[in-house]
Structure formats: C-alpha cells, structure tokens
Design a protein around this motif. Structure first.
Motif, PDB file in Angstrom:
ATOM      1  N   ASP A 162     -14.718  -9.982  -7.342  1.00 36.93           N
ATOM      2  CA  ASP A 162     -13.885 -10.976  -8.013  1.00 36.93           C
ATOM      3  C   ASP A 162     -12.732 -10.339  -8.772  1.00 36.93           C
ATOM      4  O   ASP A 162     -11.728 -11.000  -9.032  1.00 36.93           O
ATOM      5  N   ARG A 163     -12.877  -9.076  -9.137  1.00 37.69           N
ATOM      6  CA  ARG A 163     -11.870  -8.429  -9.979  1.00 37.69           C
ATOM      7  C   ARG A 163     -11.109  -7.322  -9.253  1.00 37.69           C
ATOM      8  O   ARG A 163     -10.318  -6.609  -9.861  1.00 37.69           O
ATOM      9  N   ARG A 164     -11.362  -7.182  -7.947  1.00 32.69           N
ATOM     10  CA  ARG A 164     -10.660  -6.163  -7.171  1.00 32.69           C
ATOM     11  C   ARG A 164      -9.234  -6.627  -6.900  1.00 32.69           C
ATOM     12  O   ARG A 164      -9.013  -7.765  -6.485  1.00 32.69           O
ATOM     13  N   ILE A 165      -8.274  -5.750  -7.115  1.00 31.53           N
ATOM     14  CA  ILE A 165      -6.865  -6.120  -6.916  1.00 31.53           C
ATOM     15  C   ILE A 165      -6.628  -6.466  -5.453  1.00 31.53           C
ATOM     16  O   ILE A 165      -7.018  -5.735  -4.544  1.00 31.53           O
ATOM     17  N   SER A 166      -5.973  -7.588  -5.243  1.00 27.92           N
ATOM     18  CA  SER A 166      -5.747  -8.110  -3.899  1.00 27.92           C
ATOM     19  C   SER A 166      -4.765  -7.251  -3.105  1.00 27.92           C
ATOM     20  O   SER A 166      -3.762  -6.768  -3.646  1.00 27.92           O
ATOM     21  N   PRO A 167      -5.012  -7.063  -1.809  1.00 28.40           N
ATOM     22  CA  PRO A 167      -4.046  -6.373  -0.951  1.00 28.40           C
ATOM     23  C   PRO A 167      -2.701  -7.097  -0.911  1.00 28.40           C
ATOM     24  O   PRO A 167      -1.657  -6.457  -0.715  1.00 28.40           O
ATOM     25  N   VAL A 168      -2.716  -8.427  -1.095  1.00 30.77           N
ATOM     26  CA  VAL A 168      -1.460  -9.177  -1.120  1.00 30.77           C
ATOM     27  C   VAL A 168      -0.603  -8.714  -2.287  1.00 30.77           C
ATOM     28  O   VAL A 168       0.595  -8.437  -2.130  1.00 30.77           O
ATOM     29  N   PHE A 169      -1.209  -8.593  -3.461  1.00 30.47           N
ATOM     30  CA  PHE A 169      -0.469  -8.124  -4.630  1.00 30.47           C
ATOM     31  C   PHE A 169      -0.013  -6.685  -4.446  1.00 30.47           C
ATOM     32  O   PHE A 169       1.126  -6.342  -4.782  1.00 30.47           O
TER      33      PHE A 169
END
Length: 268
Positions: free
Chosen positions: A9-16
């Motif tokens: 839930d807190r892993r930085i998104s690849p999109v970002f």
C-alpha cells in the motif's frame, strides 16, 4: 492488514517514478540546451514537476490522515503517489495541467477522499486540510532557493526561467488552496471550528467552490489584485517578473506555430 499488504500500500508507484524520471531528463535537457529543443524541454520539465507537486500535495493529505486515524487511505492507494488512484483524477491532475497550459495558473485540484469519521479532534482535521497547500509552499521555497540565496551563477538562463515559472505555479496554487472557500483546503482548515448549522448550510455549495474561483479570476479587478499578491510574494523570494514571464513564454513552445511575436527572452 498483513505487513506485506501494508508495504504494498505504501510502495511508490511506477507511474509516479516514470513521471519523476521524465521530469529529471527534461530538466537536464533544459540545463544543457540539448538538441536546441529548449522550449519543448521547458514544457516537459515544468509540466512534469507540476504533476509531481500535485501528487505530493495529495500524498500529504493522505499521509496526515493516516496518522490522524484514517487507515483506509493505504487501501485506496493514496500513499503510493499514483495519480491514477485519486478519487478525482480529472480534478486532481488533468484540469490543473490544462489550466497551466491555458493560462499559466496553478489552479488547485480535487482532494483525496478522507474518511473523516475515523478522525477525532478538530486540530487533526484542520492539519489534514492544510497539509496539501503547505506542500506547495515547500515546493515554492525549493524552486526559489537559488534566487533568494543569490546562487544563480552558473545556472543556465533557460533553467532559471523554468524555475521562476514553476515557482509562480506553486505560489498561485498555495494562495488559491488556502482561500476559505467551500470545496478548497482553506475552508477545510476552518470547517471543524464552525457550528454544525453553518457546515450543513455550506455543504450543498462545496462542489462548486473550484468553479467559483475560476470564474472570479476572469474578473479583471480580482485578477489584478490576485496577481499583484503573487508578484509581491515572488519578488520577496528574489524572483523578478521578467523571469516568470520568460519562463511562461518558453513553456508555450507552440506560440511560434501561430505567428505570435517573440518577446525576446534570450537563453544563451
């Protein structure tokens, strides 16, 4: 919730991360003047950085809500910085970017959905609302640091202009967000301190707050007062008006396609 789910839930998104990478590459292109594409590079750099700031704005709301007691923000994906997870992706990302392109205004977007019933204490509610625009304030301070620190030696002029324009977007977003108008964060800051009767009376008009702000900015007298305040703040941070203007001019790299006059913002 399991520890593995919490981490996910807190892993930085690849999109970002992808948006941040494009912003970084575009910033390098602006700095180096790569392939004589300065205008397009400024467009990508400023737009990318603006989207990054919007993501951080929404993340600040969600993170503060998490510590305030709303554990649901993790399951909603708000802590991943993924703009596609926002409740109002159109309001949070698309419209703010369009307003930048159309008029050079950092118009605030829609907020993430916070389950306010899980949060107890008026100060917590106010801080959750304030966290987003405070992120814009911090972003503006970082963008203007080379100006108020008098550290522009060696910084390419095009990069100075891009930073100046980006700083203006952050200042306009912070000011607009802090307005005590229903639907904006400024109202969210004071709402917990209002009576139940007033809150119920205001609730039906809250969805139209952003539209009202946009309409007011089209009133010449209001527009002048607003941008006078923006210019005064930026001058206090060492950013001159011509730098912001040249940044916006470079950002609009397509202006030459329509025969618009070149204002002469030299970048060499």
């Amino acid at each position: 919730m399991t520890p593995a789910a919490t981490r996910s839930d807190r892993r930085i998104s690849p999109v970002f991360l992808g948006i941040a990478a494009v912003t970084a590459v575009a910033g390098w292109a602006v700095w180096t003047g790569f392939a004589d594409s300065t205008g397009f590079a400024v467009f990508l750099f400023v737009t990318g950085a603006w989207i990054v700031s919007l993501c951080l704005h929404e993340y600040a709301h969600a993170r503060t809500a998490l510590h305030g007691g709303d554990l649901s923000v993790g399951a909603k994906g708000y802590l991943t910085l993924n703009p596609l997870k926002y409740t109002h992706a159109l309001l949070s990302i698309v419209l703010p970017v369009l307003f930048v392109i159309m008029g050079g205004i950092g118009l605030p977007g829609g907020a993430v959905y916070i389950e306010r019933g899980r949060i107890h204490g008026r100060w917590k509610h106010s801080l959750i609302s304030a966290a987003g625009p405070l992120t814009n304030v911090a972003f503006a301070v970082v963008c203007t640091a080379p100006f108020w620190l008098d550290a522009l030696d060696g910084v390419p002029r095009a990069f100075q202009y891009a930073l100046a324009f980006l700083a203006m977007l952050q200042v306009t977003a912070a000011i607009l967000n802090f307005l005590p108008i229903p639907g904006l964060d400024g109202y969210g800051v004071i709402e917990p301190w209002l009576s139940y009767r007033i809150r119920r009376q205001v609730e039906p008009i809250a969805p139209f707050g952003l539209i009202a702000v946009f309409a007011l900015l089209w009133v010449p007298e209001v527009n002048v007062v607003f941008f006078d305040a923006v210019h005064a703040l930026l001058r206090g941070l060492g950013v001159e008006e011509f730098q912001r203007y040249c940044g916006y001019d470079l950002y609009r790299f397509w202006r030459s396609w329509f025969g618009e006059e070149d204002p002469g913002c030299a970048v060499d």
